[in-house]
Design a protein around this motif. Structure first.
Motif, PDB file in Angstrom:
ATOM      1  N   PRO A   7      96.193  24.066 137.845  1.00  0.00           N
ATOM      2  CA  PRO A   7      94.893  24.425 137.112  1.00  0.00           C
ATOM      3  C   PRO A   7      95.430  23.930 135.664  1.00  0.00           C
ATOM      4  O   PRO A   7      96.515  24.131 135.373  1.00  0.00           O
ATOM      5  N   ASP A   8      94.539  23.500 134.645  1.00  0.00           N
ATOM      6  CA  ASP A   8      94.754  23.154 133.508  1.00  0.00           C
ATOM      7  C   ASP A   8      95.294  24.296 132.681  1.00  0.00           C
ATOM      8  O   ASP A   8      94.856  25.445 133.097  1.00  0.00           O
ATOM      9  N   THR A   9      96.326  24.540 131.849  1.00  0.00           N
ATOM     10  CA  THR A   9      96.656  25.605 131.111  1.00  0.00           C
ATOM     11  C   THR A   9      95.685  25.976 130.385  1.00  0.00           C
ATOM     12  O   THR A   9      95.580  27.551 130.275  1.00  0.00           O
ATOM     13  N   GLY A  10      94.479  25.538 129.821  1.00  0.00           N
ATOM     14  CA  GLY A  10      93.364  26.359 128.971  1.00  0.00           C
ATOM     15  C   GLY A  10      92.517  27.003 130.065  1.00  0.00           C
ATOM     16  O   GLY A  10      92.340  28.159 129.918  1.00  0.00           O
ATOM     17  N   LEU A  11      92.535  26.368 131.191  1.00  0.00           N
ATOM     18  CA  LEU A  11      91.587  27.334 132.264  1.00  0.00           C
ATOM     19  C   LEU A  11      92.477  28.521 132.730  1.00  0.00           C
ATOM     20  O   LEU A  11      91.922  29.511 132.868  1.00  0.00           O
ATOM     21  N   ALA A  12      93.772  28.196 132.979  1.00  0.00           N
ATOM     22  CA  ALA A  12      94.721  29.265 133.404  1.00  0.00           C
ATOM     23  C   ALA A  12      94.624  30.456 132.292  1.00  0.00           C
ATOM     24  O   ALA A  12      94.520  31.664 132.695  1.00  0.00           O
ATOM     25  N   ARG A  13      94.574  30.263 131.113  1.00  0.00           N
ATOM     26  CA  ARG A  13      94.754  31.257 129.937  1.00  0.00           C
ATOM     27  C   ARG A  13      93.321  31.880 129.993  1.00  0.00           C
ATOM     28  O   ARG A  13      93.387  33.008 129.892  1.00  0.00           O
ATOM     29  N   TYR A  30      86.214  37.814 142.337  1.00  0.00           N
ATOM     30  CA  TYR A  30      86.743  36.466 141.817  1.00  0.00           C
ATOM     31  C   TYR A  30      85.640  35.708 141.061  1.00  0.00           C
ATOM     32  O   TYR A  30      85.707  34.890 140.381  1.00  0.00           O
ATOM     33  N   ARG A  31      84.323  36.048 141.893  1.00  0.00           N
ATOM     34  CA  ARG A  31      82.936  35.321 141.185  1.00  0.00           C
ATOM     35  C   ARG A  31      82.953  35.645 139.830  1.00  0.00           C
ATOM     36  O   ARG A  31      82.810  35.012 138.834  1.00  0.00           O
ATOM     37  N   ALA A  37      85.320  33.347 132.807  1.00  0.00           N
ATOM     38  CA  ALA A  37      86.330  32.601 132.470  1.00  0.00           C
ATOM     39  C   ALA A  37      85.814  30.942 132.225  1.00  0.00           C
ATOM     40  O   ALA A  37      86.511  30.234 131.891  1.00  0.00           O
ATOM     41  N   GLU A  38      84.428  30.895 132.545  1.00  0.00           N
ATOM     42  CA  GLU A  38      83.719  29.561 132.504  1.00  0.00           C
ATOM     43  C   GLU A  38      84.730  28.850 133.347  1.00  0.00           C
ATOM     44  O   GLU A  38      85.030  27.606 133.154  1.00  0.00           O
ATOM     45  N   CYS A  39      84.773  28.964 134.572  1.00  0.00           N
ATOM     46  CA  CYS A  39      85.477  28.461 135.495  1.00  0.00           C
ATOM     47  C   CYS A  39      84.457  27.843 136.570  1.00  0.00           C
ATOM     48  O   CYS A  39      83.675  28.738 136.672  1.00  0.00           O
ATOM     49  N   VAL A  44      88.872  28.557 142.542  1.00  0.00           N
ATOM     50  CA  VAL A  44      90.030  28.076 141.472  1.00  0.00           C
ATOM     51  C   VAL A  44      90.768  29.291 140.960  1.00  0.00           C
ATOM     52  O   VAL A  44      91.997  29.334 140.489  1.00  0.00           O
ATOM     53  N   VAL A  45      89.841  30.265 140.662  1.00  0.00           N
ATOM     54  CA  VAL A  45      90.517  31.603 140.114  1.00  0.00           C
ATOM     55  C   VAL A  45      91.591  32.241 141.033  1.00  0.00           C
ATOM     56  O   VAL A  45      92.749  32.555 140.660  1.00  0.00           O
ATOM     57  N   GLY A  46      91.248  32.099 142.264  1.00  0.00           N
ATOM     58  CA  GLY A  46      92.451  32.535 143.216  1.00  0.00           C
ATOM     59  C   GLY A  46      93.750  31.496 143.089  1.00  0.00           C
ATOM     60  O   GLY A  46      94.738  32.137 143.058  1.00  0.00           O
ATOM     61  N   THR A  47      93.414  30.453 142.976  1.00  0.00           N
ATOM     62  CA  THR A  47      94.589  29.491 142.820  1.00  0.00           C
ATOM     63  C   THR A  47      95.427  29.712 141.824  1.00  0.00           C
ATOM     64  O   THR A  47      96.625  29.764 141.588  1.00  0.00           O
ATOM     65  N   VAL A  48      94.664  29.957 140.325  1.00  0.00           N
ATOM     66  CA  VAL A  48      95.316  30.213 139.254  1.00  0.00           C
ATOM     67  C   VAL A  48      96.194  31.589 139.188  1.00  0.00           C
ATOM     68  O   VAL A  48      97.383  31.497 139.023  1.00  0.00           O
TER      69      VAL A  48
END
Length: 113
Positions: A7-13, A30-31, A37-39, A44-48
């Motif tokens: 995941p990109d660092t902006g999303l991870a942050r 997670y939802r 987080a505007e994901c 993807v949240v789980g992956t981050v």
């Protein structure tokens, strides 16, 4: 071997910022984290969170499925943390930890709260 992109660092942050704000004894799904987080996806949240590219210590046990559960291999450690924090729990028919989502779901005042 998985070839999924990190995941990109902006999303991870954004994800880690949301997770870090969940108060003790409360949870988000997670939802919910994905929306705040505007994901694009709860997965993807789980992956981050699993990869935790920011290196921060996250209260991972405060992010659960919409049914209030965690993966089986996380049950024992999560149960202890929930007890320490006073998180409302239910025991399901398989005797797994299930957060009482009616009582434990946290609703932030705003996405950045």
């Amino acid at each position: 071997m998985s070839h999924r992109a990190a995941p990109d660092t902006g999303l991870a942050r954004r994800v880690t910022d949301v997770v870090a704000t969940i108060p003790p004894g409360r949870v988000l799904s997670y939802r919910d984290v994905a929306e705040l987080a505007e994901c694009r996806s709860p997965r993807v949240v789980g992956t981050v969170m699993a990869r935790n590219p920011t290196g921060e210590t996250l209260p991972w046990w405060r992010v659960v499925t919409v049914q209030g559960t965690l993966a089986d291999h996380l049950q024992a450690e999560a149960r202890e943390r929930y007890r320490e924090e006073g998180t409302p729990l239910r025991e399901d028919d398989r005797h797994l930890v299930r957060v009482d989502m009616d009582r434990a779901l946290w609703t932030p005042d705003s996405p950045g709260a």
